[in-house]
Design a protein around this motif. Structure first.
Motif, PDB file in Angstrom:
ATOM      1  N   UNK A 280     -10.622  -6.404   1.680  1.00  0.00           N
ATOM      2  CA  UNK A 280      -9.770  -7.541   1.354  1.00  0.00           C
ATOM      3  C   UNK A 280      -8.471  -7.057   0.722  1.00  0.00           C
ATOM      4  N   UNK A 281      -8.582  -6.143  -0.227  1.00  0.00           N
ATOM      5  CA  UNK A 281      -7.393  -5.594  -0.866  1.00  0.00           C
ATOM      6  C   UNK A 281      -6.536  -4.821   0.142  1.00  0.00           C
ATOM      7  N   UNK A 282      -7.202  -4.069   0.998  1.00  0.00           N
ATOM      8  CA  UNK A 282      -6.459  -3.295   1.992  1.00  0.00           C
ATOM      9  C   UNK A 282      -5.731  -4.201   2.977  1.00  0.00           C
ATOM     10  N   UNK A 283      -6.397  -5.279   3.405  1.00  0.00           N
ATOM     11  CA  UNK A 283      -5.775  -6.209   4.344  1.00  0.00           C
ATOM     12  C   UNK A 283      -4.581  -6.911   3.709  1.00  0.00           C
ATOM     13  N   UNK A 284      -4.734  -7.323   2.468  1.00  0.00           N
ATOM     14  CA  UNK A 284      -3.618  -7.963   1.763  1.00  0.00           C
ATOM     15  C   UNK A 284      -2.435  -7.002   1.642  1.00  0.00           C
ATOM     16  N   UNK A 285      -2.730  -5.763   1.337  1.00  0.00           N
ATOM     17  CA  UNK A 285      -1.659  -4.771   1.207  1.00  0.00           C
ATOM     18  C   UNK A 285      -0.958  -4.552   2.550  1.00  0.00           C
ATOM     19  N   UNK A 286      -1.752  -4.421   3.616  1.00  0.00           N
ATOM     20  CA  UNK A 286      -1.160  -4.179   4.932  1.00  0.00           C
ATOM     21  C   UNK A 286      -0.343  -5.371   5.431  1.00  0.00           C
ATOM     22  N   UNK A 287      -0.627  -6.561   4.904  1.00  0.00           N
ATOM     23  CA  UNK A 287       0.163  -7.739   5.264  1.00  0.00           C
ATOM     24  C   UNK A 287       1.355  -7.934   4.328  1.00  0.00           C
ATOM     25  N   UNK A 288       1.595  -6.951   3.464  1.00  0.00           N
ATOM     26  CA  UNK A 288       2.761  -7.031   2.604  1.00  0.00           C
ATOM     27  C   UNK A 288       2.621  -7.987   1.440  1.00  0.00           C
ATOM     28  N   UNK A 289       1.387  -8.255   0.995  1.00  0.00           N
ATOM     29  CA  UNK A 289       1.170  -9.220  -0.081  1.00  0.00           C
ATOM     30  C   UNK A 289       1.027  -8.552  -1.446  1.00  0.00           C
ATOM     31  N   UNK A 290       0.932  -7.222  -1.485  1.00  0.00           N
ATOM     32  CA  UNK A 290       0.740  -6.473  -2.737  1.00  0.00           C
ATOM     33  C   UNK A 290       1.723  -5.307  -2.771  1.00  0.00           C
ATOM     34  N   UNK A 291       2.333  -5.101  -3.931  1.00  0.00           N
ATOM     35  CA  UNK A 291       3.276  -3.983  -4.074  1.00  0.00           C
ATOM     36  C   UNK A 291       2.533  -2.647  -4.124  1.00  0.00           C
ATOM     37  N   UNK A 292       3.125  -1.619  -3.555  1.00  0.00           N
ATOM     38  CA  UNK A 292       2.481  -0.313  -3.478  1.00  0.00           C
ATOM     39  C   UNK A 292       2.119   0.281  -4.842  1.00  0.00           C
ATOM     40  N   UNK A 293       2.966   0.179  -5.887  1.00  0.00           N
ATOM     41  CA  UNK A 293       2.567   0.782  -7.164  1.00  0.00           C
ATOM     42  C   UNK A 293       1.254   0.236  -7.707  1.00  0.00           C
ATOM     43  N   UNK A 294       1.065  -1.092  -7.628  1.00  0.00           N
ATOM     44  CA  UNK A 294      -0.179  -1.695  -8.108  1.00  0.00           C
ATOM     45  C   UNK A 294      -1.340  -1.323  -7.194  1.00  0.00           C
ATOM     46  N   UNK A 295      -1.097  -1.384  -5.890  1.00  0.00           N
ATOM     47  CA  UNK A 295      -2.141  -1.047  -4.921  1.00  0.00           C
ATOM     48  C   UNK A 295      -2.588   0.407  -5.076  1.00  0.00           C
ATOM     49  N   UNK A 322      -3.836 -12.258  -8.205  1.00  0.00           N
ATOM     50  CA  UNK A 322      -2.894 -13.195  -8.791  1.00  0.00           C
ATOM     51  C   UNK A 322      -1.573 -13.209  -8.048  1.00  0.00           C
ATOM     52  N   UNK A 323      -1.182 -12.049  -7.512  1.00  0.00           N
ATOM     53  CA  UNK A 323       0.058 -11.952  -6.746  1.00  0.00           C
ATOM     54  C   UNK A 323      -0.156 -12.385  -5.296  1.00  0.00           C
ATOM     55  N   UNK A 324      -1.221 -11.873  -4.673  1.00  0.00           N
ATOM     56  CA  UNK A 324      -1.433 -12.085  -3.237  1.00  0.00           C
ATOM     57  C   UNK A 324      -1.725 -13.532  -2.880  1.00  0.00           C
ATOM     58  N   UNK A 325      -2.218 -14.314  -3.839  1.00  0.00           N
ATOM     59  CA  UNK A 325      -2.616 -15.681  -3.515  1.00  0.00           C
ATOM     60  C   UNK A 325      -1.524 -16.710  -3.785  1.00  0.00           C
ATOM     61  N   UNK A 326      -0.329 -16.272  -4.179  1.00  0.00           N
ATOM     62  CA  UNK A 326       0.760 -17.205  -4.423  1.00  0.00           C
ATOM     63  C   UNK A 326       1.295 -17.753  -3.097  1.00  0.00           C
ATOM     64  N   UNK A 327       0.902 -18.979  -2.764  1.00  0.00           N
ATOM     65  CA  UNK A 327       1.421 -19.629  -1.570  1.00  0.00           C
ATOM     66  C   UNK A 327       0.873 -19.090  -0.272  1.00  0.00           C
ATOM     67  N   UNK A 328      -0.208 -18.307  -0.319  1.00  0.00           N
ATOM     68  CA  UNK A 328      -0.749 -17.666   0.876  1.00  0.00           C
ATOM     69  C   UNK A 328      -2.170 -18.154   1.137  1.00  0.00           C
ATOM     70  N   UNK A 329      -2.469 -18.431   2.380  1.00  0.00           N
ATOM     71  CA  UNK A 329      -3.824 -18.776   2.809  1.00  0.00           C
ATOM     72  C   UNK A 329      -4.532 -17.473   3.169  1.00  0.00           C
ATOM     73  N   UNK A 330      -5.359 -16.969   2.274  1.00  0.00           N
ATOM     74  CA  UNK A 330      -5.988 -15.669   2.494  1.00  0.00           C
ATOM     75  C   UNK A 330      -7.019 -15.678   3.616  1.00  0.00           C
ATOM     76  N   UNK A 331      -7.353 -16.843   4.094  1.00  0.00           N
ATOM     77  CA  UNK A 331      -8.342 -16.956   5.179  1.00  0.00           C
ATOM     78  C   UNK A 331      -7.668 -16.879   6.542  1.00  0.00           C
ATOM     79  N   UNK A 332      -6.358 -17.037   6.549  1.00  0.00           N
ATOM     80  CA  UNK A 332      -5.538 -16.850   7.741  1.00  0.00           C
ATOM     81  C   UNK A 332      -4.133 -16.627   7.204  1.00  0.00           C
ATOM     82  N   UNK A 333      -3.806 -15.378   6.925  1.00  0.00           N
ATOM     83  CA  UNK A 333      -2.648 -15.086   6.087  1.00  0.00           C
ATOM     84  C   UNK A 333      -1.321 -15.472   6.716  1.00  0.00           C
ATOM     85  N   UNK A 334      -1.305 -15.727   8.022  1.00  0.00           N
ATOM     86  CA  UNK A 334      -0.055 -16.098   8.690  1.00  0.00           C
ATOM     87  C   UNK A 334       0.049 -17.585   8.990  1.00  0.00           C
ATOM     88  N   UNK A 335      -0.856 -18.376   8.433  1.00  0.00           N
ATOM     89  CA  UNK A 335      -0.906 -19.808   8.748  1.00  0.00           C
ATOM     90  C   UNK A 335      -0.537 -20.660   7.539  1.00  0.00           C
TER      91      UNK A 335
END
Length: 587
Positions: A280-295, A322-335
């Protein structure tokens, strides 16, 4: 339970219309529309004898299947004669479903199956529009644990698109184009299902499997004309637990082949807690939802199952979520998410408070209009070397945050909350379908049409009145899939087994499935990661695994490109093509 255990989880006409679906291999089908077996008492059942005062009684009108007549109701019609059904089935027949904008060309039934003296399971059975006498029968339930199988009917592959104002239009990509589907609310206590002994609130994977098996036996007792049809079981999300347990229960008990069990399929399954958290963390990172330093800080401490830094990983995952879920549908991140005016205004305030936990559980498990932010809790898993570690748990009943920005609200208001522009015209995504469906099912006229018992509870997708085993939820299920694969290799079993995965889901991601599926058995050398097409576009990838030459079983892994956690909700046309290919033996 881990952070993922609860996560991983319109045609308007009065004329005859035919929607012809063409597949790349030349096959097609047309969807036309016009405008009981007894259970035995066991020691387990004898333990329960209390009551919650819920009466399973219907008045004469309900027993006949009648419902209030209104201008927004239409009757079901089918080529099947009512004389071919048992009296019990006819009592469950839906004759007037409020809000229909078309006359169904299929029969449908709603009622209860008794799986113990104190537990009743609600079902909604919808027959095939093609050839119900010969088409497969498919059991469908959703995940959770504790989320209703009616979610599939109302927002995924069911025959209706539930619109604002209670209107029901036809879903051209409904799976009952080619199969009879039983939508099941389980375990008892979920949705319209209920129990009369408070002790029944405590449940786990094993009892769920036993109750579902009894329900299936009851189904074929009430609908004996379907006993000869091929039978499959299907689910998604926490169905990664439900389905292998139920499949083994059927195979171990169906010694007389009374059930013509042919296989199972499960989508975006929750199987292994550790890999779900990691990917889950890796997918969020690869979709640009998490900054590299924190990841990078998380990556240094949280990728080794045997050397897991619990405190540090909990804190880092909370920060990332807390960052990745701001305004993002994590169940379909592009929807997009549902941003209609708050439909909860239609719900009494007392009921809003009572069901707040249920809503949060659902939002985390299946991806609704709001999502949760992780709060620190723990779940235990055992590493390969026996070391015990814990991961943070997203406590869905503790914290919730609205997931949209002012900019996204404005954009969606301008575009009338339509499908994302990248979707092909066949795939209409309905972000507010669950909201419309929930309001619809809580209407008195709808409940009467469905012959459901008034439990005094507001219907919601997920239940908070059951105590599901945390031990079961936290246990990896890989061993069960290995056992089913080995059973499939046995001559005479002949099972079709399919795991499918929408690759836009971060919760029970495609990566999480790949984490464990390749170790089950060897793939066929020339059948690895081959693309499959829909309408000349790559729709995903398929891998076929080697089960030997002495059987007719199959095991396949299919991805659906661009689909989220609930594949048919996000890519309905491709999902139907996948379902058809699975059933007809193309795969």
């Amino acid at each position: 339970m881990t952070k993922i255990a609860y996560l991983c989880s319109a045609l308007l006409t009065s004329l005859v219309v035919h929607k012809v679906i063409h597949f790349k291999d030349g096959s097609s089908f047309s969807s036309g529309i016009t405008t009981s077996t007894s259970w035995s008492t066991t020691d387990e059942q004898n333990e329960y004898g209390g009551t919650l005062g819920i009466a399973d009684e219907r008045d004469d009108e309900e027993q006949s299947g009648a419902a209030p007549t209104s201008s927004s109701s239409s009757s079901s019609s089918s080529s099947s004669s009512s004389s071919s059904y048992t009296p019990e089935a006819l009592a469950d027949r839906i004759t007037n479903l409020p809000g229909l904008t078309f006359t169904p060309s299929f029969e449908q039934f709603s009622g209860y199956f008794e799986v113990s003296p104190t537990r009743k399971i609600h079902y909604w059975y919808i027959e095939s529009m093609n050839d119900p006498s010969n088409d497969p029968v498919v059991f469908w339930t959703n995940g959770g644990p504790g989320c209703s199988g009616l979610l599939g009917l109302g927002t995924e592959m069911g025959p209706f698109i539930f619109e604002s104002g209670g209107k029901l239009s036809l879903n051209p990509y409904t799976w009952n184009n080619i199969a009879n589907i039983i939508y099941v609310e389980q375990p008892a206590g979920v949705g319209f299902s209920y129990f009369t002994d408070p002790d029944d609130a405590t449940v786990g994977d094993e009892r769920s499997a036993v109750d579902n098996y009894r329900m299936i036996q009851e189904f074929f007792g009430r609908f004996p004309e379907r006993k000869g049809n091929d039978f499959y079981i299907a689910s998604e999300s926490y169905g990664g637990h439900y389905i292998p347990h139920l499949a083994k229960t059927i195979l171990n008990n169906n010694t007389d082949n009374a059930i013509n069990f042919r296989g199972w399929l499960v989508g975006n399954p929750y199987v292994d807690p550790f890999s779900n958290d990691v990917t889950m963390m890796q997918t969020c990172y690869m979709h640009g939802l998490i900054a590299m330093p924190l990841y990078s800080l998380w990556e240094q401490s949280c990728l080794d199952r045997n050397n897991y830094d619990n405190d540090k990983c909990n804190q880092l995952m909370d920060k990332m979520m807390g960052v990745a879920t701001e305004g993002i549908n994590l169940y379909a991140v592009d929807y997009p998410e549902c941003l209609e005016p708050d439909s909860n205004n239609n719900i009494p305030q007392s009921q809003k408070e009572e069901d707040s936990d249920e809503g949060e559980q659902r939002q985390a498990q299946e991806g609704a209009a709001t999502n949760t932010v992780a709060s620190t809790s723990t779940s235990t898993f055992v590493g390969k070397n026996g070391a015990v570690a814990t991961t943070s748990k997203n406590s869905c009943q503790q914290k919730k945050r609205r997931m949209s920005s002012s900019q996204s609200k404005q954009l969606l208001n301008v575009t009338s909350i339509t499908s994302p522009p990248f979707l092909p015209k066949e795939d209409m995504y309905h972000p507010c379908a669950e909201t419309h469906f929930t309001i619809y099912l809580n209407r008195d006229d709808v409940k009467e049409a469905l012959h459901v018992v008034d439990t005094g509870r507001y219907w919601s997708v997920c239940a908070n009145n059951i105590d599901y085993s945390q031990e079961d939820s936290d246990k990896a299920q890989i061993y069960l899939y290995e056992e089913l694969i080995n059973m499939g290799k046995t001559s005479g079993i002949d099972l079709k087994m399919m795991v499918f995965s929408g690759d836009d889901d971060s919760i029970c991601s495609t990566a999480s499935t790949q984490y464990w599926i390749w170790g089950l058995t060897e793939p066929i050398a020339d059948k690895v990661w081959q693309s499959w097409q829909y309408e000349d576009q790559t729709a995903g990838y398929i891998t076929q695994f080697d089960l030997g030459k002495d059987n007719n079983s199959s095991f396949i892994f299919v991805t659906v490109h661009g689909a989220g956690h609930e594949v048919p909700a996000y890519r309905p046309a491709e999902a139907l093509a996948m379902f058809s290919s699975y059933l007809n033996g193309k795969w």
